[in-house]
Write an enzyme that holds these catalytic residues in place. Structure first.
Site, PDB file in Angstrom:
ATOM      1  N   LYS A 142     -59.201  64.225  13.923  1.00  0.00           N
ATOM      2  CA  LYS A 142     -58.437  64.043  15.154  1.00  0.00           C
ATOM      3  C   LYS A 142     -57.768  65.370  15.495  1.00  0.00           C
ATOM      4  CE  LYS A 142     -54.660  61.467  17.221  1.00  0.00           C
ATOM      5  NZ  LYS A 142     -53.742  60.314  17.103  1.00  0.00           N
TER       6      LYS A 142
ATOM      7  N   LYS B 243     -62.138  62.587  17.377  1.00  0.00           N
ATOM      8  CA  LYS B 243     -61.308  62.347  18.561  1.00  0.00           C
ATOM      9  C   LYS B 243     -60.667  63.634  19.028  1.00  0.00           C
ATOM     10  CE  LYS B 243     -57.150  59.887  19.786  1.00  0.00           C
ATOM     11  NZ  LYS B 243     -56.081  59.062  19.331  1.00  0.00           N
TER      12      LYS B 243
ATOM     13  N   SER C 227     -57.939  59.127  26.673  1.00  0.00           N
ATOM     14  CA  SER C 227     -57.341  58.862  27.976  1.00  0.00           C
ATOM     15  C   SER C 227     -57.561  59.991  28.991  1.00  0.00           C
ATOM     16  CB  SER C 227     -55.846  58.591  27.795  1.00  0.00           C
ATOM     17  OG  SER C 227     -55.218  59.680  27.134  1.00  0.00           O
TER      18      SER C 227
HETATM   19  C1  PBG Z   1     -51.276  58.586  18.224  1.00  0.00           C
HETATM   20  C2  PBG Z   1     -52.453  58.334  19.096  1.00  0.00           C
HETATM   21  C3  PBG Z   1     -52.805  59.081  20.213  1.00  0.00           C
HETATM   22  C4  PBG Z   1     -53.936  58.499  20.746  1.00  0.00           C
HETATM   23  C5  PBG Z   1     -54.282  57.409  19.951  1.00  0.00           C
HETATM   24  N1  PBG Z   1     -53.334  57.331  18.917  1.00  0.00           N
HETATM   25  C6  PBG Z   1     -52.141  60.235  20.880  1.00  0.00           C
HETATM   26  C7  PBG Z   1     -51.504  61.252  20.092  1.00  0.00           C
HETATM   27  O1  PBG Z   1     -51.944  61.641  19.012  1.00  0.00           O
HETATM   28  O2  PBG Z   1     -50.482  61.716  20.583  1.00  0.00           O
HETATM   29  C8  PBG Z   1     -54.624  59.010  21.967  1.00  0.00           C
HETATM   30  C9  PBG Z   1     -55.632  58.162  22.590  1.00  0.00           C
HETATM   31  C10 PBG Z   1     -55.966  58.566  23.967  1.00  0.00           C
HETATM   32  O3  PBG Z   1     -55.551  59.615  24.486  1.00  0.00           O
HETATM   33  O4  PBG Z   1     -56.690  57.798  24.616  1.00  0.00           O
HETATM   34  N2  PBG Z   1     -51.249  57.969  17.000  1.00  0.00           N
END
Ligand code: PBG
Length: 339
Positions: free
Chosen positions: A208, A261, A287
């Site tokens: 991630k 991700k 997103s």
């Molecule tokens: C945080 C989390 C995030 C997303 C899923 N879980 C954002 C972040 O790390 O700040 C993002 C998913 C998306 O942008 O669709 N645990």
């Protein structure tokens, strides 16, 4: 002598291999397509909020709303009828319930666990991915606990383990740690096994990246970090070898599925993991990726539906088995309309 185009016949020069032959008709193209995108590959993320009959559209994500549990149940029912069976659940709690210790994350009676339980009880056939991370519950907006301005690893893992146990107890099919703390997969696997949850899977957000494409999600959960960024735990987007290390560790610690991700700027990472490891790979079409297509389509710059299909197919082509995507329901509707 100069010849015009019409005069050039197959007898004047010969192209033995013509790739266009295999592209000649739609039926031929269908038969030879190398990549298949099916509803079974898609996971729909849902944002859950407190209250009853509450539905708040998320401005940065046209078509997506935060919904109270009752409406989420209706939404899931609609998706199931369309053949979409997998869901990732993200609770959004009010600011006054957030704290530096993120205590709501491990509140058995809190929104996250209770809505998961209701969904499980009502829809035994659904596949449920429960998010394991502290940012929706932390007043600091970080995925782990904060001490003296630092995100502390091991203490955070202890809380994440507790959270995962509660999610397993109410019937999550997979607990899905998205926090990027070190060692959490092994700790969660041991705790699940010790508590008898041997059938609960772990979908690890292994690679991630610290990404600007999470912006709209943070609006949805009001979970943006209150200070700094997430670069001390999420990965540097310049790195691919490091993703191999993350995945290797998570496999050894007991992950059942690993995730990359975001997805679209990371297709090379998906591909190289696919070539190196046999474990199922999920990709999160996040997103910001959703928002880019939606807003470009709204502006008339692209055909949003076609672009979404192209992007999702490219993620499958790179080698992902599962795709977490906000387009899932729309795709399900589209596929249902074709039947
Ligand atoms: C945080 C989390 C995030 C997303 C899923 N879980 C954002 C972040 O790390 O700040 C993002 C998913 C998306 O942008 O669709 N645990």
């Amino acid at each position: 002598m100069k010849k015009n185009a019409a005069a050039i016949s197959s007898s004047t020069f010969s192209i033995r291999t013509r790739l266009r032959r295999n592209r000649r008709t739609d039926a031929i193209r269908q038969g030879l397509s190398e990549t298949h995108l099916a509803l079974e590959n898609l996971v729909m993320p849902l944002f859950i909020c407190e209250g009853c009959k509450e539905s708040t559209p998320i401005k940065a994500m046209p078509g997506i709303s935060r919904m109270s549990t009752d409406l989420s149940l209706e939404e899931i029912e609609k998706c199931l009828k369309l053949g979409l069976k997998s869901f990732a659940i993200f609770p959004a709690i009010s600011d006054d319930k957030k704290s530096s210790q993120a205590t709501e994350a491990t509140n058995e009676k809190g929104l996250g666990i209770q809505c998961l339980k209701k969904i499980r009880d009502e829809f035994p056939e659904a596949v449920l991915y429960a998010d394991v991370a502290l940012d929706p519950f932390s007043s600091d907006g970080h995925d782990g606990l904060v001490k003296n301005g630092k995100i502390i690893n091991d203490e955070s893992v202890a809380v994440l383990v507790e959270m995962a146990l509660l999610q397993a107890a109410v019937g999550a099919d997979y607990v899905a740690p998205s926090d990027m703390m070190d060692g959490r997969i092994g700790a969660i696997r041991s705790a699940l096994d010790k508590a008898g949850f041997v059938d609960t899977g772990i979908m690890a957000y292994s690679a991630k990246y610290a990404s600007s494409f999470y912006g709209p999600f943070r609006e949805a959960l009001a979970s943006a970090p209150k200070f700094g960024d997430k670069k001390t735990y999420q990965m540097d987007y310049r790195n691919r070898r490091e993703a191999h290390r993350e995945v290797r560790l998570d496999i050894n610690e007991g992950a059942d599925i690993v995730m990359v991700k975001p997805a679209l700027s990371y297709l090379d990472v998906i591909l190289s993991l696919r070539q190196r490891f046999d474990i199922p790979i999920a990709a999160y079409n996040v997103s910001g990726e959703y928002a880019m297509i939606k807003f470009a389509a709204q502006a008339g710059a692209i055909d949003g539906e076609k672009a979404a299909l192209e992007c999702l197919t490219s993620i499958r082509r790179a080698g992902a088995d599962l795709i977490f995507t906000y387009f899932a329901k729309e795709m399900a509707q589209k596929m249902a309309a074709l039947l």
